[in-house]
Scaffold this motif. Structure first.
Motif, PDB file in Angstrom:
ATOM      1  N   PRO A   1      19.622  -9.330  34.688  1.00 16.30           N
ATOM      2  CA  PRO A   1      18.451  -8.459  34.837  1.00 16.30           C
ATOM      3  C   PRO A   1      18.681  -7.316  35.832  1.00 16.30           C
ATOM      4  CG  PRO A   1      18.109 -10.511  36.019  1.00 16.30           C
ATOM      5  CD  PRO A   1      19.395 -10.672  35.258  1.00 16.30           C
ATOM      6  N   LYS A   2      18.278  -6.139  35.443  1.00 15.56           N
ATOM      7  CA  LYS A   2      18.427  -4.955  36.290  1.00 15.56           C
ATOM      8  C   LYS A   2      17.790  -5.123  37.670  1.00 15.56           C
ATOM      9  CE  LYS A   2      17.313   0.016  36.184  1.00 15.56           C
ATOM     10  NZ  LYS A   2      16.734   1.094  35.330  1.00 15.56           N
ATOM     11  N   PRO A   3      16.587  -5.716  37.810  1.00 15.24           N
ATOM     12  CA  PRO A   3      15.977  -5.820  39.141  1.00 15.24           C
ATOM     13  C   PRO A   3      16.804  -6.621  40.147  1.00 15.24           C
ATOM     14  CG  PRO A   3      14.323  -6.162  37.448  1.00 15.24           C
ATOM     15  CD  PRO A   3      15.651  -6.172  36.758  1.00 15.24           C
ATOM     16  N   LEU A   4      17.718  -7.459  39.666  1.00  9.39           N
ATOM     17  CA  LEU A   4      18.510  -8.272  40.578  1.00  9.39           C
ATOM     18  C   LEU A   4      19.911  -7.706  40.813  1.00  9.39           C
ATOM     19  CD1 LEU A   4      17.463 -11.895  39.560  1.00  9.39           C
ATOM     20  CD2 LEU A   4      16.535 -10.417  41.350  1.00  9.39           C
ATOM     21  N   LEU A   5      20.143  -6.476  40.366  1.00  2.41           N
ATOM     22  CA  LEU A   5      21.401  -5.813  40.675  1.00  2.41           C
ATOM     23  C   LEU A   5      21.489  -5.527  42.172  1.00  2.41           C
ATOM     24  CD1 LEU A   5      21.746  -3.230  37.762  1.00  2.41           C
ATOM     25  CD2 LEU A   5      22.966  -5.392  38.030  1.00  2.41           C
ATOM     26  N   GLU A   6      22.688  -5.565  42.704  1.00  9.01           N
ATOM     27  CA  GLU A   6      22.908  -5.382  44.147  1.00  9.01           C
ATOM     28  C   GLU A   6      22.889  -3.905  44.525  1.00  9.01           C
ATOM     29  OE1 GLU A   6      25.008  -4.457  47.739  1.00  9.01           O
ATOM     30  OE2 GLU A   6      25.827  -4.059  45.743  1.00  9.01           O
ATOM     31  N   ILE A   7      22.156  -3.624  45.591  1.00  7.76           N
ATOM     32  CA  ILE A   7      22.118  -2.285  46.187  1.00  7.76           C
ATOM     33  C   ILE A   7      22.111  -2.455  47.698  1.00  7.76           C
ATOM     34  CG2 ILE A   7      20.781  -0.173  46.557  1.00  7.76           C
ATOM     35  CD1 ILE A   7      21.798  -0.134  43.811  1.00  7.76           C
ATOM     36  N   GLY A   8      23.112  -1.978  48.376  1.00  2.17           N
ATOM     37  CA  GLY A   8      23.127  -1.976  49.838  1.00  2.17           C
ATOM     38  C   GLY A   8      22.943  -3.340  50.472  1.00  2.17           C
ATOM     39  N   GLY A   9      23.612  -4.351  49.954  1.00  2.00           N
ATOM     40  CA  GLY A   9      23.528  -5.685  50.537  1.00  2.00           C
ATOM     41  C   GLY A   9      22.290  -6.467  50.169  1.00  2.00           C
ATOM     42  N   SER A  10      21.472  -5.932  49.262  1.00  3.06           N
ATOM     43  CA  SER A  10      20.270  -6.620  48.797  1.00  3.06           C
ATOM     44  C   SER A  10      20.190  -6.424  47.288  1.00  3.06           C
ATOM     45  CB  SER A  10      19.028  -6.069  49.510  1.00  3.06           C
ATOM     46  OG  SER A  10      17.875  -6.799  49.159  1.00  3.06           O
TER      47      SER A  10
ATOM     48  N   ILE B   1      17.635  -4.749  44.006  1.00  2.00           N
ATOM     49  CA  ILE B   1      16.562  -3.779  43.780  1.00  2.00           C
ATOM     50  C   ILE B   1      15.210  -4.436  44.029  1.00  2.00           C
ATOM     51  CG2 ILE B   1      15.451  -2.291  42.075  1.00  2.00           C
ATOM     52  CD1 ILE B   1      18.216  -2.065  40.697  1.00  2.00           C
ATOM     53  N   LEU B   2      15.008  -5.626  43.476  1.00  2.00           N
ATOM     54  CA  LEU B   2      13.743  -6.336  43.630  1.00  2.00           C
ATOM     55  C   LEU B   2      13.493  -6.738  45.075  1.00  2.00           C
ATOM     56  CD1 LEU B   2      11.228  -7.694  42.493  1.00  2.00           C
ATOM     57  CD2 LEU B   2      12.656  -9.655  41.849  1.00  2.00           C
ATOM     58  N   ASP B   3      14.501  -7.258  45.760  1.00  2.00           N
ATOM     59  CA  ASP B   3      14.311  -7.688  47.145  1.00  2.00           C
ATOM     60  C   ASP B   3      13.986  -6.524  48.066  1.00  2.00           C
ATOM     61  OD1 ASP B   3      14.733 -10.643  47.553  1.00  2.00           O
ATOM     62  OD2 ASP B   3      16.528 -10.207  46.404  1.00  2.00           O
ATOM     63  N   ARG B   4      14.545  -5.363  47.809  1.00  2.00           N
ATOM     64  CA  ARG B   4      14.231  -4.193  48.632  1.00  2.00           C
ATOM     65  C   ARG B   4      12.735  -3.872  48.537  1.00  2.00           C
ATOM     66  NH1 ARG B   4      18.788  -1.071  50.186  1.00  2.00           N
ATOM     67  NH2 ARG B   4      17.391   0.705  50.499  1.00  2.00           N
ATOM     68  N   MET B   5      12.193  -3.989  47.327  1.00  2.00           N
ATOM     69  CA  MET B   5      10.764  -3.731  47.141  1.00  2.00           C
ATOM     70  C   MET B   5       9.911  -4.830  47.779  1.00  2.00           C
ATOM     71  SD  MET B   5       8.611  -3.385  43.583  1.00  2.00           S
ATOM     72  CE  MET B   5       9.445  -1.872  43.101  1.00  2.00           C
TER      73      MET B   5
ATOM     74  N   LYS C   1      24.682   2.887  44.475  1.00  2.00           N
ATOM     75  CA  LYS C   1      25.335   1.846  45.276  1.00  2.00           C
ATOM     76  C   LYS C   1      26.131   2.465  46.410  1.00  2.00           C
ATOM     77  CE  LYS C   1      27.745  -0.754  42.497  1.00  2.00           C
ATOM     78  NZ  LYS C   1      28.627  -1.903  42.143  1.00  2.00           N
ATOM     79  N   THR C   2      26.843   3.534  46.116  1.00  2.00           N
ATOM     80  CA  THR C   2      27.622   4.213  47.161  1.00  2.00           C
ATOM     81  C   THR C   2      26.708   4.839  48.201  1.00  2.00           C
ATOM     82  OG1 THR C   2      29.406   4.716  45.597  1.00  2.00           O
ATOM     83  CG2 THR C   2      29.302   6.050  47.597  1.00  2.00           C
ATOM     84  N   GLN C   3      25.612   5.430  47.761  1.00  2.00           N
ATOM     85  CA  GLN C   3      24.678   6.087  48.681  1.00  2.00           C
ATOM     86  C   GLN C   3      24.038   5.102  49.646  1.00  2.00           C
ATOM     87  OE1 GLN C   3      21.923   8.650  46.678  1.00  2.00           O
ATOM     88  NE2 GLN C   3      20.559   8.851  48.429  1.00  2.00           N
ATOM     89  N   PHE C   4      23.750   3.885  49.167  1.00  2.00           N
ATOM     90  CA  PHE C   4      23.070   2.889  49.999  1.00  2.00           C
ATOM     91  C   PHE C   4      24.024   1.851  50.586  1.00  2.00           C
ATOM     92  CE2 PHE C   4      19.500   4.716  47.808  1.00  2.00           C
ATOM     93  CZ  PHE C   4      18.433   4.563  48.665  1.00  2.00           C
TER      94      PHE C   4
END
Length: 246
Positions: A22-31, A33-37, A241-244
């Protein structure tokens, strides 16, 4: 206030990354997408619970995520399976929202958000403005590109930020105010929401519901205070991913 997260999409433009994840559980900046929200929304005092709607294909992955998430957040989290198994048979964002309302017996104000965006701002100001205006709210941002406006919801506003008109993907946009998928609806509007599809509301995108409600009740708009990063394809995912990155 309940936080309802629409996370039942299939993100086909991100294949092969999201073909079996699922896209919401893709990793971004050590978290994720869903967890960041959720980390942001969970800290908002008015919010007393989260409801996340997934599809059946990815429900087991969300259940595994939920085991750890319940330890990270103060507010209770309810996970709902909408029963769909592929993109061609998805039930649509508005139907997913109504499913969440009916399954959980929601009778509160609701924050509604799509779970596939990375934000650099808090929803706290959005909720504060909602409490100030005492009407349902949409979020909006200035979009200079007509081509981009033709692919999203567009609103016209009066001097008090009251929504005068909303169009979905207009050929000739009447303003430069675009609507991202973030909404606050009063409990008084829940009856309208539950009956929306029976009264002609399209159900594939969450903006269709906002458009439906603008013809039946008063909505105001809150200007987005930061940036929304839409992960639409593999290249944009790698770039964000690179930006965050830490």
């Amino acid at each position: 206030m309940k936080n309802i997260v629409l996370a039942a999409g299939y993100a086909t433009r991100l294949y092969p990354i999201t073909e079996n994840f699922p896209k919401p559980l893709l990793e971004i900046g050590g978290s994720t997408i869903l967890d960041r929200m959720l980390a942001d929304v969970d800290a908002i005092e008015a919010v007393d619970g989260h409801i996340i709607v997934s599809n059946h294909k990815f429900i087991s992955i969300f259940r595994e995520w939920l085991e750890g998430a319940r330890l990270r957040y103060r507010k209770p989290i309810t996970l709902i399976d909408d029963g769909s198994t592929d993109n061609d048979h998805r039930i649509g964002a508005v139907k997913d929202l109504i499913l969440a309302l009916d399954t959980c017996g929601v009778e509160d104000d609701i924050l509604v958000a799509a779970a596939d965006n990375v934000l650099d701002f808090s929803f706290g100001g959005f909720v504060a403005y909602f409490q100030q205006k005492q009407t349902s709210l949409i979020m909006c941002h200035y979009e200079p590109s007509v081509a981009a406006l033709q692919k999203t919801g567009v609103v016209t506003l009066d001097d008090d930020n009251r929504v005068l008109q909303m169009e979905e993907k207009p050929r000739e946009p009447k303003s430069h105010w675009a609507v991202p998928p973030f909404y606050l609806y009063r409990r008084e509007e829940l009856g309208l929401i539950r009956s929306a599809i029976d009264n002609g509301c399209k159900y594939d995108a969450p903006g269709n519901l906002a458009h439906f409600l603008t013809t039946r009740t008063t909505l105001h708009a809150y200007e987005m205070p930061g940036h929304r990063y839409d992960i639409g394809d593999v290249d944009s995912y790698e770039r964000i991913k690179t930006q965050f990155a830490r």
